[in-house]
Design a protein around this motif. Structure first.
Motif, short mmCIF file in Angstrom:
data_model
loop_
_atom_site.label_atom_id
_atom_site.label_comp_id
_atom_site.label_asym_id
_atom_site.label_seq_id
_atom_site.Cartn_x
_atom_site.Cartn_y
_atom_site.Cartn_z
N ASP A 754 54.90 43.60 35.95
CA ASP A 754 55.04 45.17 35.65
C ASP A 754 54.10 45.54 34.42
OD1 ASP A 754 56.32 47.55 36.05
OD2 ASP A 754 57.65 46.90 34.18
N LEU A 755 53.31 44.50 33.91
CA LEU A 755 52.70 44.83 32.58
C LEU A 755 51.39 45.90 33.07
CD1 LEU A 755 52.50 41.12 31.15
CD2 LEU A 755 53.69 43.00 30.51
N PRO A 756 51.06 46.87 32.20
CA PRO A 756 50.08 47.84 32.58
C PRO A 756 48.67 47.36 32.90
CG PRO A 756 51.43 48.42 31.05
CD PRO A 756 52.04 47.03 31.13
N SER A 757 48.49 46.12 32.10
CA SER A 757 46.97 45.59 32.15
C SER A 757 46.86 44.79 33.25
CB SER A 757 46.72 44.69 31.16
OG SER A 757 47.75 43.43 30.84
N PHE A 758 47.96 44.18 34.04
CA PHE A 758 48.13 43.82 35.46
C PHE A 758 47.88 44.75 36.36
CE2 PHE A 758 50.11 41.84 39.22
CZ PHE A 758 49.42 40.66 39.18
N LYS A 759 48.68 45.75 36.20
CA LYS A 759 48.44 46.66 37.41
C LYS A 759 47.40 47.28 37.34
CE LYS A 759 52.49 48.48 36.19
NZ LYS A 759 53.75 49.16 36.18
N LEU A 760 46.87 47.87 36.40
CA LEU A 760 45.46 48.61 36.16
C LEU A 760 44.26 47.97 36.03
CD1 LEU A 760 47.10 51.19 33.86
CD2 LEU A 760 46.95 51.33 36.13
N SER A 761 44.19 46.71 36.19
CA SER A 761 43.10 46.01 36.06
C SER A 761 42.12 46.28 37.29
CB SER A 761 43.42 44.27 36.26
OG SER A 761 42.02 43.54 36.33
N LYS A 762 40.78 46.57 36.83
CA LYS A 762 39.87 46.94 37.68
C LYS A 762 39.55 45.83 38.82
CE LYS A 762 37.85 50.33 34.77
NZ LYS A 762 36.26 50.73 33.90
N GLN A 763 39.30 44.48 38.24
CA GLN A 763 39.05 43.36 39.07
C GLN A 763 40.40 43.24 39.75
OE1 GLN A 763 37.60 40.51 36.38
NE2 GLN A 763 35.56 41.57 36.20
N LYS A 764 41.54 43.52 39.53
CA LYS A 764 42.83 43.12 40.08
C LYS A 764 43.16 41.62 40.32
CE LYS A 764 46.47 45.16 41.73
NZ LYS A 764 47.52 45.82 40.85
N SER A 765 42.91 41.05 39.35
CA SER A 765 42.91 39.50 39.09
C SER A 765 44.39 39.25 39.78
CB SER A 765 42.89 38.91 37.69
OG SER A 765 43.36 37.44 37.39
N PRO A 766 44.47 38.05 40.66
CA PRO A 766 45.72 37.69 41.27
C PRO A 766 46.56 37.19 40.33
CG PRO A 766 43.98 36.25 41.81
CD PRO A 766 43.24 37.17 41.06
N LEU A 767 47.81 37.10 40.56
CA LEU A 767 48.75 36.37 39.58
C LEU A 767 49.02 35.19 39.96
CD1 LEU A 767 50.83 36.32 37.19
CD2 LEU A 767 52.67 37.14 38.54
N LEU A 768 48.77 33.94 39.48
CA LEU A 768 48.65 32.62 39.96
C LEU A 768 49.92 31.90 39.28
CD1 LEU A 768 44.89 31.56 40.00
CD2 LEU A 768 46.22 32.51 41.77
N CYS A 769 50.91 31.28 40.01
CA CYS A 769 52.15 30.69 39.50
C CYS A 769 52.19 29.44 40.01
CB CYS A 769 53.40 31.42 39.73
SG CYS A 769 53.46 33.19 39.25
N ASP A 770 52.33 28.40 38.94
CA ASP A 770 52.44 26.87 39.47
C ASP A 770 53.34 26.29 38.80
OD1 ASP A 770 49.63 26.81 40.72
OD2 ASP A 770 48.73 26.77 38.54
N SER A 771 54.02 25.38 39.44
CA SER A 771 55.10 24.65 38.78
C SER A 771 54.92 23.83 37.99
CB SER A 771 55.95 24.00 40.16
OG SER A 771 57.04 23.02 39.74
N LEU A 772 55.45 23.64 36.80
CA LEU A 772 55.15 22.60 35.92
C LEU A 772 55.97 21.34 35.79
CD1 LEU A 772 54.62 24.97 32.99
CD2 LEU A 772 52.75 23.89 34.20
N GLY A 773 56.87 21.46 37.00
CA GLY A 773 57.88 20.33 36.99
C GLY A 773 59.08 20.48 35.82
N ASP A 774 60.20 19.78 36.26
CA ASP A 774 61.47 19.98 35.27
C ASP A 774 61.84 21.45 35.37
OD1 ASP A 774 63.44 19.02 34.07
OD2 ASP A 774 62.47 19.21 32.02
N GLY A 775 61.65 22.24 36.50
CA GLY A 775 62.25 23.66 36.55
C GLY A 775 61.40 24.68 36.09
#
Length: 992
Positions: A754-775
């Motif tokens: 929901d951050l404006p810079s993420f939603k309005l990015s011209k390159q539309k960079s994907p959001l990458l989420c990775d598990s770090l372990g321990d929840g």
């Protein structure tokens, strides 16, 4: 006295029938002649073992316990503002100091840190100017050669740190130079994301208040020297305290008081003490607040944070106390740790505690100053405060007390049991009555654990963050209800097998005491060898609970010893007792019979099942021992458990957001606390009436409904996320990435998306989420909001971190079996903090094909002085001649050698413009000489430098606009903290 319990109808004899007929046929005249007077009937009605009386006591106990617990932990009710004129003045000045200190974020790597340092310098100088005859200030900075270099081991990594100190140290010289000095310490840095009000602005303001107090016109010179250490950079390595250990004044010190904050407000608690000898002096403070339960948690590493206490105790060998704010953790290290979220009374609680403790220690000689002090004073302290009273004991005394209790209490009660069963023979046990409580408790605990794992965690796993005490009340109500239904259900199922002359509550008390006895044996065994990592100093409550239980059992057994075999009456039907079903059956009117004391008692109405037994009788004992047992066990035990539960849950439930391990621990605490709160009532659960059962049912329904629909995060209990913006120069000199860290499935992704810079990015960079372990997880995206680090005109980050290789001896293969040396220069303008990690290329050494193992090749690191820029300077010592550990050469260079290997080098400097000139010495790999992989004898160095500046300037609206964005656009239920020592990290990898 004897037990007043329900018994089952027994097929009557003719004598019984005749007696019954005689009583029933006595007529009204008989009743009027033998009926007890109104006072006797009133006494029996109020204090008899009746459901109404028990219900009233249970309700009063629950309300009383909760209110006393809230009162004990309340800042408003237990702490009062000063009335002494000097103390009022000191508090007012300290509050103003706190407001100034907490005006902006002031981590070590920020210009705000310099502003706070300058304020403290001026403030201290103005305070001490009237007492310069015996008060002095030392600027512990690089001009006085205060830089230190030392090694620390964490896990399997050995880190060497180069640190430039700028502590402010004040010495109030005492009139008796033979007495060891008292150190008062607090750190004036914050983390990048926090204003640092409670961590540790209040500690610093309290030190200023104490200094103001001892330098006032009314103050006399103390007999003992007091040394104040306003230290820097505690947050990311306890550096200020560590450097002070090397200071010349440190050798004078014998005792210390460290003021800290691991929460954000409330009361300051005594976290821990080095030993009983110093902890006992905490009783001198006017508003004592502490429990060794937290000390046990710290010493067993259940609390994942550290304070300067660790340095003074372990490195300095001092004796002292750690006093800190401990809640709430979700505001800790965030922008919400600000002036608006604390009040002046919190500051006064810490300031008054420090003032009272200091006055006691510095007023003259104490027993610890004597060489022949009692050996028990070096023991770990066991301590507890309650309603502003404080008690402490050495572990050795607690062990002796426990052993005596473990032996004496069972022996006395066993002796009474022998008399009852061997001589009096007036108490009968049945198998059902013995096993039903353990079975009931086991089933109810198993069911609660199933509900916890299969319902609460699955439906709303983060709810303890906002509603921990709701869950606790729901779990306790569940246990009450299960045990009531199971034990009374067993009574109904085995109704015909219920024996005469039994005592169900006493049986349960004995079984609970047996469980306490086993736990106390384990606790005492551990206490006898008490040590860090296996500390049990918070388990004094087990001793108290076993003592109370044993005392109640003693009075119960004593009543049976003095009960004559004929001390009972026979009457028709059954008594209203422990086996009454939840849904009662039709009953007849009560009748009166004469007891052995020539008085009448009201018998219970006749159960429909018993009415068919025309010759049935029941035994009714007349005694009030139940009331004494209830008052001994229930109110005190409930208050003890409530207070302990409040301390623990209120201190740790917010840490649920830190890891899966913390989450599991908190749910375990909730379940154990629920069992502990219910246990004192269970001997009497048979007699709970319909009102209590109805209330319990309502609480269970309300509780589990709330678990489904309540929100785990809100404005008062926010979700805590961590931020850092990263730039990898090996990937791109222009691209930066926003990284957000938090718990998996907490809603982190929705916040970031929901951050404006993420939603309005011209390159539309994907959001990458990775598990770090321990929840935990990290979500990253390419940011369109680059940070401004050294200059607003830079179009690339390459100018913010430059690495020049000055010497590269690894290119010479003739040194394959010798020590290799290399030098680099790191240029980082407007920066104070860098971290180097060493590794081979690919971080492995290949011995033979297919076999890898980790390698730590670096044996020596050198931080060259500013004046030593000539890499071929002849005055430098041969590296082979450098001794292990820390040393300095004639040119003032800092060297550290460790043949076991060095994994990391921390670089922390005060000069914003200064570059780092670093040297290394490492051992090449022993490899197959036919191998052609040249990376095997190269040293890989990864350099990370951190920026933490948040202050806007004339040219820069905000130096980290991506962080400004998350603060501005996040929902109100989110709070933000830094992930690492900065808000921005720039990294570069090189081979030497």
């Amino acid at each position: 006295m004897s037990s007043d319990e329900d018994t089952t109808p027994i097929p009557g004899t003719s004598a019984h029938a005749n007696k019954r007929t005689s009583l029933e046929g006595s007529g009204p005249a008989h009743h009027s002649h033998n009926e007890p007077n109104i006072f006797v009937r009133g006494f029996r009605g109020v204090f008899g073992y009746r459901k109404t009386t028990l219900t009233l006591l249970v309700i009063v106990t629950l309300i009383f316990g909760v209110l006393v617990c809230k009162y004990d932990n309340s800042l408003d009710y237990t702490v009062s503002f000063p009335t002494d004129k000097l103390e009022v003045q000191v508090l007012d000045s300290a509050w103003t100091d706190l407001q100034v200190i907490a005006k902006q974020e002031h981590t070590y790597g920020s210009k705000g840190n310099d502003v706070v340092y300058e304020y403290l310098d001026k403030r201290i100088s103005s305070i001490i100017k009237s007492k310069k005859t015996y008060v002095e200030l030392d600027h512990d900075n690089t001009d006085n050669n205060s830089s230190v270099m030392y090694s620390s081991v964490s896990g399997d990594r050995n880190t060497v740190t180069y640190y430039e100190s700028n502590n402010l140290i004040v010495r109030v010289n005492g009139s008796d130079e033979t007495l060891p000095a008292l150190l008062l310490s607090a750190h004036y840095d914050s983390v990048p994301s926090s204003f640092g009000v409670t961590d540790d602005g209040m500690g610093v303001a309290s030190l200023l208040g104490l200094l103001d107090y001892y330098c006032s016109k009314k103050a006399e010179q103390p007999k003992r020297t007091i040394i104040f250490n306003f230290n820097n950079n505690e947050e990311f390595g306890l550096y200020g305290a560590t450097s002070f250990v090397k200071h010349p004044w440190f050798s004078q010190i014998g005792y210390f008081l460290n003021l800290e904050g691991t929460g954000a407000g409330g009361k300051a608690i005594l976290f821990r003490g080095t030993d009983y000898g110093i902890a006992k002096y905490y009783s001198s403070v006017r508003f004592p607040y502490g429990t060794s339960i937290f000390q046990q948690g710290f010493n067993n590493h259940l609390i994942h944070s550290e304070t300067d206490y660790k340095v003074y105790k372990e490195m300095g060998g001092l004796r002292g106390l750690d006093v800190a704010f401990y809640k709430p953790r979700d505001l800790y290290h965030t922008a919400l740790d600000n002036i608006r979220n604390v009040d002046e009374k919190s500051l006064w609680h810490m300031l008054s505690t420090a003032l009272d403790f200091t006055n006691t220690i510095v007023s003259g000689k104490i027993d610890l100053d004597e060489e022949s002090f009692n050996k028990s004073s070096t023991d770990t302290a066991v301590y507890q405060s309650f309603l502003n009273f404080f008690v402490s004991f050495p572990v050795s005394q607690v062990v002796v007390f426990n052993i005596a209790l473990l032996v004496v209490a069972p022996l006395i009660n066993l002796l009474l049991l022998v008399i009852i069963f061997g001589y009096k023979k007036n108490w009968t046990l049945s198998f059902i009555n013995v096993v039903k409580f353990p079975v009931s408790l086991f089933i109810s605990m198993f069911a609660l654990n199933f509900i916890n794992d299969s319902f609460t965690i699955q439906v709303n796993k983060f709810l303890p963050n906002s509603s921990a005490f709701l869950i606790l009340a729901t779990y306790a109500s569940t246990l009450f209800l299960f045990n009531y239904l199971i034990m009374n259900g067993v009574n109904q199922i085995f109704y015909r097998y219920k024996v005469v002359n039994h005592d169900e509550k006493l049986i349960v008390m004995i079984e609970i005491a047996l469980a306490y006895w086993i736990v106390l044996i384990y606790s005492t065994t551990k206490l006898k060898k008490n040590k860090l990592g296996d500390d049990h100093s918070g388990e004094l409550i087990v001793s108290i609970l076993f003592l109370l239980q044993s005392l109640a059992i003693f009075f119960g057994l004593l009543s049976w010893v003095f009960k004559h075999n004929g001390d009972h009456v026979h009457t028709c039907g059954t008594d209203e007792g422990e086996s009454e079903p939840l849904l009662g059956s039709q009953r007849s009117a009560p009748s009166y019979v004469r007891d052995d004391n020539s008085g009448f008692i009201e018998t219970s109405s006749i159960d429909s099942r018993a009415s068919s037994h025309k010759d049935s009788v029941v035994v009714k004992f007349l005694s009030y021992d139940w009331l004494l047992q209830f008052l001994i066990i229930v109110p005190i035990s409930f208050v003890i458990f409530s207070d302990a539960s409040f301390f623990i849950i209120d201190g740790v439930h917010k840490s649920l957001q830190e890891s899966l391990v913390s989450e599991k621990f908190i749910y375990q605490v909730l379940q154990i606390s629920a069992v502990a709160l219910v246990i004192p009532f269970l001997p009497f659960v048979f007699k709970f009436n319909r009102l209590i059962v109805l209330v319990l049912v309502c609480m269970v329904i309300f509780g589990y409904t709330s678990i489904v629909f309540d929100k785990p995060f809100d404005e008062e209990n926010p979700m805590k996320l961590r931020f850092i913006q990263s730039i990898d120069l090996n990937v791109s000199p222009t691209d930066s990435y926003v990284n957000v860290f938090g718990r998996e499935k907490s809603g982190l992704e929705a916040v970031v998306k929901d951050l404006p810079s993420f939603k309005l990015s011209k390159q539309k960079s994907p959001l990458l989420c990775d598990s770090l372990g321990d929840g935990n997880e990290v979500c990253s995206f390419k940011s369109s909001l680059p940070p401004v680090l050294s200059s607003p005109n830079n179009n690339t980050f390459a100018d913010d971190l430059k690495i020049d290789i000055l010497k590269n001896s690894s290119s010479n293969k003739d040194h394959l079996f010798g020590l290799l040396t290399g030098e680099i220069r790191i240029t980082v303008p407007e920066n104070r903090m860098c971290h180097l990690s060493f590794n081979r290329s690919e971080s492995k050494t290949k011995i033979v094909s297919g076999l890898d193992f980790p390698d730590t090749p670096v044996k020596t690191v050198i931080v060259y002085s500013e004046n030593d820029n000539d890499t071929d300077k002849e005055s430098r010592p041969a590296l082979s001649s450098i001794p292990e550990g820390f040393s300095r050469d004639k040119a003032g260079n800092y060297l550290y050698k460790d043949l076991k290997g060095i994994n990391d080098l921390q670089l922390l400097k005060l000069d914003w413009k200064k570059s780092y000139h670093i040297g290394f010495q490492w051992v090449p790999s022993v490899i197959d000489l036919s191998a052609k992989d040249t990376t095997l004898y190269k040293l890989g160095v990864n350099v990370e430098c951190f920026w933490a500046e948040l202050r806007p300037s004339k040219d820069i609206h905000h130096p980290v606009p991506a962080y400004e964005e998350v603060l501005h656009y996040s929902p109100s239920y989110v709070s933000w903290a830094n992930k690492d020592r900065g808000l921005v990290v720039v990294s570069k990898y090189i081979d030497i």
